[in-house]
Design an enzyme around this catalytic site. Structure first.
Site, mmCIF file in Angstrom:
data_model
loop_
_atom_site.group_PDB
_atom_site.id
_atom_site.type_symbol
_atom_site.label_atom_id
_atom_site.label_comp_id
_atom_site.label_asym_id
_atom_site.label_seq_id
_atom_site.Cartn_x
_atom_site.Cartn_y
_atom_site.Cartn_z
ATOM 1 N N ASP A 1 0.810 -1.205 0.070
ATOM 2 C CA ASP A 1 0.016 0.155 -0.146
ATOM 3 C C ASP A 1 0.880 1.265 -0.091
ATOM 4 O O ASP A 1 2.084 0.918 0.310
ATOM 5 C CB ASP A 1 -0.927 0.036 1.276
ATOM 6 C CG ASP A 1 -2.347 0.718 1.044
ATOM 7 O OD1 ASP A 1 -2.033 2.058 0.763
ATOM 8 O OD2 ASP A 1 -3.319 0.210 1.062
ATOM 9 N N ASP B 1 4.272 1.878 -4.593
ATOM 10 C CA ASP B 1 3.223 2.365 -5.552
ATOM 11 C C ASP B 1 3.049 1.510 -6.659
ATOM 12 O O ASP B 1 4.140 1.370 -7.457
ATOM 13 C CB ASP B 1 3.859 3.884 -5.823
ATOM 14 C CG ASP B 1 2.994 4.664 -6.649
ATOM 15 O OD1 ASP B 1 1.832 4.055 -7.423
ATOM 16 O OD2 ASP B 1 3.217 5.960 -6.663
ATOM 17 N N ASN C 1 -6.413 -5.923 -5.186
ATOM 18 C CA ASN C 1 -7.464 -5.123 -4.687
ATOM 19 C C ASN C 1 -7.443 -3.584 -5.004
ATOM 20 O O ASN C 1 -8.338 -2.873 -5.130
ATOM 21 C CB ASN C 1 -7.492 -5.296 -3.030
ATOM 22 C CG ASN C 1 -8.478 -4.259 -2.776
ATOM 23 O OD1 ASN C 1 -9.412 -4.167 -2.636
ATOM 24 N ND2 ASN C 1 -7.510 -3.543 -1.788
ATOM 25 N N TYR D 1 -12.511 5.542 -15.209
ATOM 26 C CA TYR D 1 -12.735 4.337 -13.823
ATOM 27 C C TYR D 1 -13.478 3.340 -14.292
ATOM 28 O O TYR D 1 -12.920 2.127 -14.297
ATOM 29 C CB TYR D 1 -12.942 5.048 -12.753
ATOM 30 C CG TYR D 1 -13.270 3.767 -11.523
ATOM 31 C CD1 TYR D 1 -12.185 3.420 -10.777
ATOM 32 C CD2 TYR D 1 -14.586 3.462 -11.135
ATOM 33 C CE1 TYR D 1 -12.507 2.644 -9.825
ATOM 34 C CE2 TYR D 1 -14.842 2.474 -10.231
ATOM 35 C CZ TYR D 1 -13.645 2.178 -9.659
ATOM 36 O OH TYR D 1 -13.678 1.036 -8.432
ATOM 37 N N LYS E 1 -12.359 -0.793 -15.139
ATOM 38 C CA LYS E 1 -13.175 -1.893 -14.289
ATOM 39 C C LYS E 1 -13.884 -2.775 -15.132
ATOM 40 O O LYS E 1 -13.944 -3.958 -14.889
ATOM 41 C CB LYS E 1 -13.915 -1.154 -13.447
ATOM 42 C CG LYS E 1 -13.073 -0.672 -11.911
ATOM 43 C CD LYS E 1 -12.533 -1.751 -11.279
ATOM 44 C CE LYS E 1 -11.578 -1.113 -10.199
ATOM 45 N NZ LYS E 1 -10.814 -2.324 -9.560
ATOM 46 N N VAL F 1 -19.804 -0.100 -1.488
ATOM 47 C CA VAL F 1 -19.345 -0.599 0.085
ATOM 48 C C VAL F 1 -18.830 0.502 0.642
ATOM 49 O O VAL F 1 -18.265 1.586 0.595
ATOM 50 C CB VAL F 1 -17.984 -1.399 -0.329
ATOM 51 C CG1 VAL F 1 -17.557 -1.942 0.983
ATOM 52 C CG2 VAL F 1 -18.280 -2.373 -1.335
ATOM 53 N N THR G 1 -16.832 1.910 3.140
ATOM 54 C CA THR G 1 -15.608 2.227 3.555
ATOM 55 C C THR G 1 -15.564 3.475 4.103
ATOM 56 O O THR G 1 -16.374 4.473 3.733
ATOM 57 C CB THR G 1 -14.599 1.965 2.466
ATOM 58 O OG1 THR G 1 -14.809 2.993 1.199
ATOM 59 C CG2 THR G 1 -14.661 0.637 1.901
#
Length: 270
Positions: free
Chosen positions: A58, A85, A112, A177, A181, A210, A212
């Site tokens: 991460d 990265d 992920n 995006y 995806k 979701v 988050t």
């Protein structure tokens, strides 16, 4: 199967509910991209709770170190964190090689990491496009490439790529995006065919909206809550833990004949 205490319908700890434990995941070596927060942190935590040996990368150093400490304090095997990265493919693959050399070849890869930054079509520049692809699309393939040889040596493995329902439901507000995806399904299906002869399974897990910390702080307002209530078949909220449970299943031996598929976790919206 053995059972473990788990997550209720709204994502809160439910003392009455029992969730599956997958004995085949104990001791498995798992690599997760973007594992420091959100869905990624839930995936890292879920694998550790199953007794797996987890490594993750991460760019959020503080959150990632805190996650490692929290998991170790729970009594589960402490994950290994490396700051990386994913836009730097050479650094990504070098980090994965170093971790595999230290831990052993990986049995499971979870792609992920991603960034759903909002943008308008007329504002997209070639540089913005390239950066979005460099985060959400390109690293998936090269992470897969990095684990292939090790999984072949081990006689098989499981790759789980994280998708998004955004393109399924024709969401606007981030067209680059949604493009990246949508491409996840093509990557999954193509690699599943190429790698199946070595017993390497490749699947997509596609979350809906979701809850988050990022989503709650940036985009889930009263209007968003009403949209969720009117769009989902189930009236609870999709939590990171719900996505993690599907990832666990697909990584386990219970999913031995599951490959080239997309599994949607969205409360019945898409």
């Amino acid at each position: 199967m053995a059972q473990e205490q788990g997550v209720g319908h709204a994502g809160k700890q439910d003392s009455a509910g029992q969730l599956a434990r997958f004995p085949s995941l104990a001791g498995k070596r798992v690599f997760v991209t973007g594992g420091g927060s959100g869905i990624g942190a839930a995936i890292v935590s879920a694998f550790a709770a199953q007794g797996a040996q987890v490594a993750f990368i991460d760019i959020a150093r503080d959150a990632s170190l805190a996650l490692c400490e929290s998991i170790a304090a729970s009594g589960a095997p402490a994950p290994v964190f490396r700051e990386c990265d994913i836009r730097d493919v050479a650094a990504l693959q070098s980090t994965m090689r170093d971790l595999a050399a230290a831990m052993g070849d990986f049995d499971v890869l979870v792609n992920n990491a991603g960034n759903d930054q909002r943008h308008r079509p007329e504002e997209v520049t070639p540089a913005f496009w390239d950066n979005c692809v460099a985060i959400n699309q390109r690293p998936m393939f090269f992470a897969c490439q990095a684990v292939m040889a090790g999984m072949k040596r081990r006689g098989g493995g499981a790759i789980i790529n994280l998708g998004s329902t955004s393109w399924h439901i024709a969401n606007g507000g981030y067209p680059v995006y949604t493009t990246t995806k949508a491409a996840v399904s093509g990557l999954t299906r193509g690699l599943a065919r190429d790698l199946g002869q070595w017993n390497i399974r490749v699947n997509t897990v596609t979350p809906g909206w979701v809850m988050t910390e990022r989503q709650l702080s940036m985009w889930v307002d009263a209007e968003g809550e009403r949209l969720i209530d009117s769009s989902q078949c189930l009236k609870g909220r999709v939590m990171p833990e719900h996505v993690a449970r599907m990832v666990l299943f697909l990584a386990s031996d219970d999913a031995a004949m599951c490959t080239a598929q997309e599994y949607i976790v969205d409360g019945g919206w898409a």
